[in-house]
Design an enzyme around this catalytic site. Sequence first.
Site, PDB file in Angstrom:
ATOM      1  N   ASP A 120      28.650  19.831  -4.774  1.00  0.00           N
ATOM      2  CA  ASP A 120      27.598  19.137  -5.491  1.00  0.00           C
ATOM      3  C   ASP A 120      28.129  17.876  -6.182  1.00  0.00           C
ATOM      4  OD1 ASP A 120      24.810  19.196  -6.432  1.00  0.00           O
ATOM      5  OD2 ASP A 120      25.703  19.461  -8.417  1.00  0.00           O
TER       6      ASP A 120
ATOM      7  N   GLU B 105      28.228  16.431  -1.031  1.00  0.00           N
ATOM      8  CA  GLU B 105      26.904  15.839  -1.280  1.00  0.00           C
ATOM      9  C   GLU B 105      27.112  14.398  -1.715  1.00  0.00           C
ATOM     10  OE1 GLU B 105      23.006  15.926  -4.184  1.00  0.00           O
ATOM     11  OE2 GLU B 105      24.974  16.541  -4.915  1.00  0.00           O
TER      12      GLU B 105
ATOM     13  N   ASP C 281      16.368  18.810  -3.487  1.00  0.00           N
ATOM     14  CA  ASP C 281      16.384  17.649  -4.377  1.00  0.00           C
ATOM     15  C   ASP C 281      15.321  16.614  -4.036  1.00  0.00           C
ATOM     16  OD1 ASP C 281      18.485  18.328  -6.136  1.00  0.00           O
ATOM     17  OD2 ASP C 281      19.986  17.743  -4.659  1.00  0.00           O
TER      18      ASP C 281
END
Length: 576
Positions: free
Chosen positions: A328, A357, A424
């Site tokens: 992340d 990410e 997201d």
Amino acid sequence: MEYSSIFHDMNKRYCYALEKGKFLFRIRTKRNNINRVILHYQDKYIPVQYFDTRKQLEMKKIASDSYNDYFEAIISIDVICLRYFFELTDHSGCTVYYGNYEFYEHEITNIDFMFDCPQNLREEEMFCIPEWAKNKIVYQIFPSRFASSKQIAKEIWYKKPIGHRENLQGDLKGIIQRLSYLKDLGIDILYLTPIFASDSTHKYDTIDYYQIDPSFGTKEDLQNLVQTAHAMGMKVILDGVFNHTSPKFFAFEDIRRNQEASAYRDWYFIEEFPLRKGSRMEKPNYKSFSYYGGMPKLNLRNPETADYFIQVACYWLQQYQIDGWRLDVADEISHVFWKKFRKAIKAINPNALIIGEVWHYAGDFLEGDEWDSVMNYPFYSAVQAFAAEESITATKFLEDLGFLRGNLHQSVYPVLWNLIDSHDTARFLYTCGEKKEKLKLAAALQLLMPGMPMIYYGDEYGMTGGPDPDCRRGMVWDATYQDTAIHHWYQSLIQVRKKFPCITEGSIITVQTVDEAGLIILTRQLSDQKITLIFHGKEAEVKLPEYTGQPDLITGNPFNGILKAYETIAINSSSL
């Protein structure tokens, strides 16, 4: 000829080993400026007057973006060091030679004026990506909203819109109970968003990295999930949140208690004491994710902090045999940390997959010593623009993908996580105005191209939802809420993808775009297998009489010669 647009570098992006003795060379030129590129190469240490090692090979144009063409050549060598240069000819017939960052009117004969490629060094730097991952299908699961082993009332589970705080009681046992469904769909890899102890539904603010959140189950449940998935031929990847923690994480708690005297003060970026969490109108006085005081940012330049989180990653890999990590906010953490992280992970399992990410091009993280792949948000943006918004042409769509193909390491392309939405973003169906034909087009672009398509749970049943958190609704297990036609479309696409490997592994032998009709026509070939893929990104119908009567591999029906709005067909053109 545009000299200033010609680019090559002696680095791991433009000159690298694919395997021992097999090397790839790449050069970038202005789009439509260069007609032909020839790679010249020879042994550095054997003078040509004693033994002539000089060879040459015409390079292939493998990709184009809006401004550049990319040429590549692959050669086999067995030398200590290679010297090489390029011969470039433009469309007017003008030829120049490019070596060691200089241009020459005549063929280069002095090796000091050539580029340099030490074979052993490049082979030691070789980018080794797990073979098992290439072109596999990923399924993203948001555990609290995917499936529950408990009986949950419909009015709770199917609430819409949904907020951050709703507790739908999804858990690991619920996922285990749905593994057969995922296997039947054709899924190869499960990616679970964070499952570690946290007091939020999303779990991106971790309190304890060594404990499964009690709402999800136990370590034994995770072990059962991994073992069952493995027995069914599927892999499991977990989400690692190493950029920030919860304020309740033990190290930050200690700082809050002891302020300047805390032994953990260097685990974070504290600007001043006492700590101030901030508010909507005021930043906290410590670095945090997105200025949100509830997610203080870790200082991974501190060796103690870095070692702790690398040990966390190694623990779950070693003890529970997970198959990799999705990382992340990975682009906000230093290269130094990720290099160390990769060494530790690959020492335990060389076949573990590491995915960062990042929402933009990330070539600096993808040189073989940090991540294996990324969540491919440039692909997401291109699909949004072409299929949902219709704000770019078919040509521009391919140019956007061409930029990635021309700039990333060749080995990375088959493992890019190609997504059309995620936890997201708003659901694709929502962003395209609930037009299901557009969702079908986006799914086709996702599943009928190289890379690792990442299906966000429920897209295959036509789930919708606005921006985060509404994109995280409960999975539609009740048939009342399912679009079975969309599900059948996804199944068909996956079956075609797996049955015809030339779709993902084949070379593009023809490419055509018709911008006014929104058409992309690609023909790929692998050995004697040849498939033509036609994607239609407009609402108006378009006639393609040359394919009339040919079986559409997706539907199984003969093509009637007319493409409907946003329709995709796949034609077996091996015998055409």
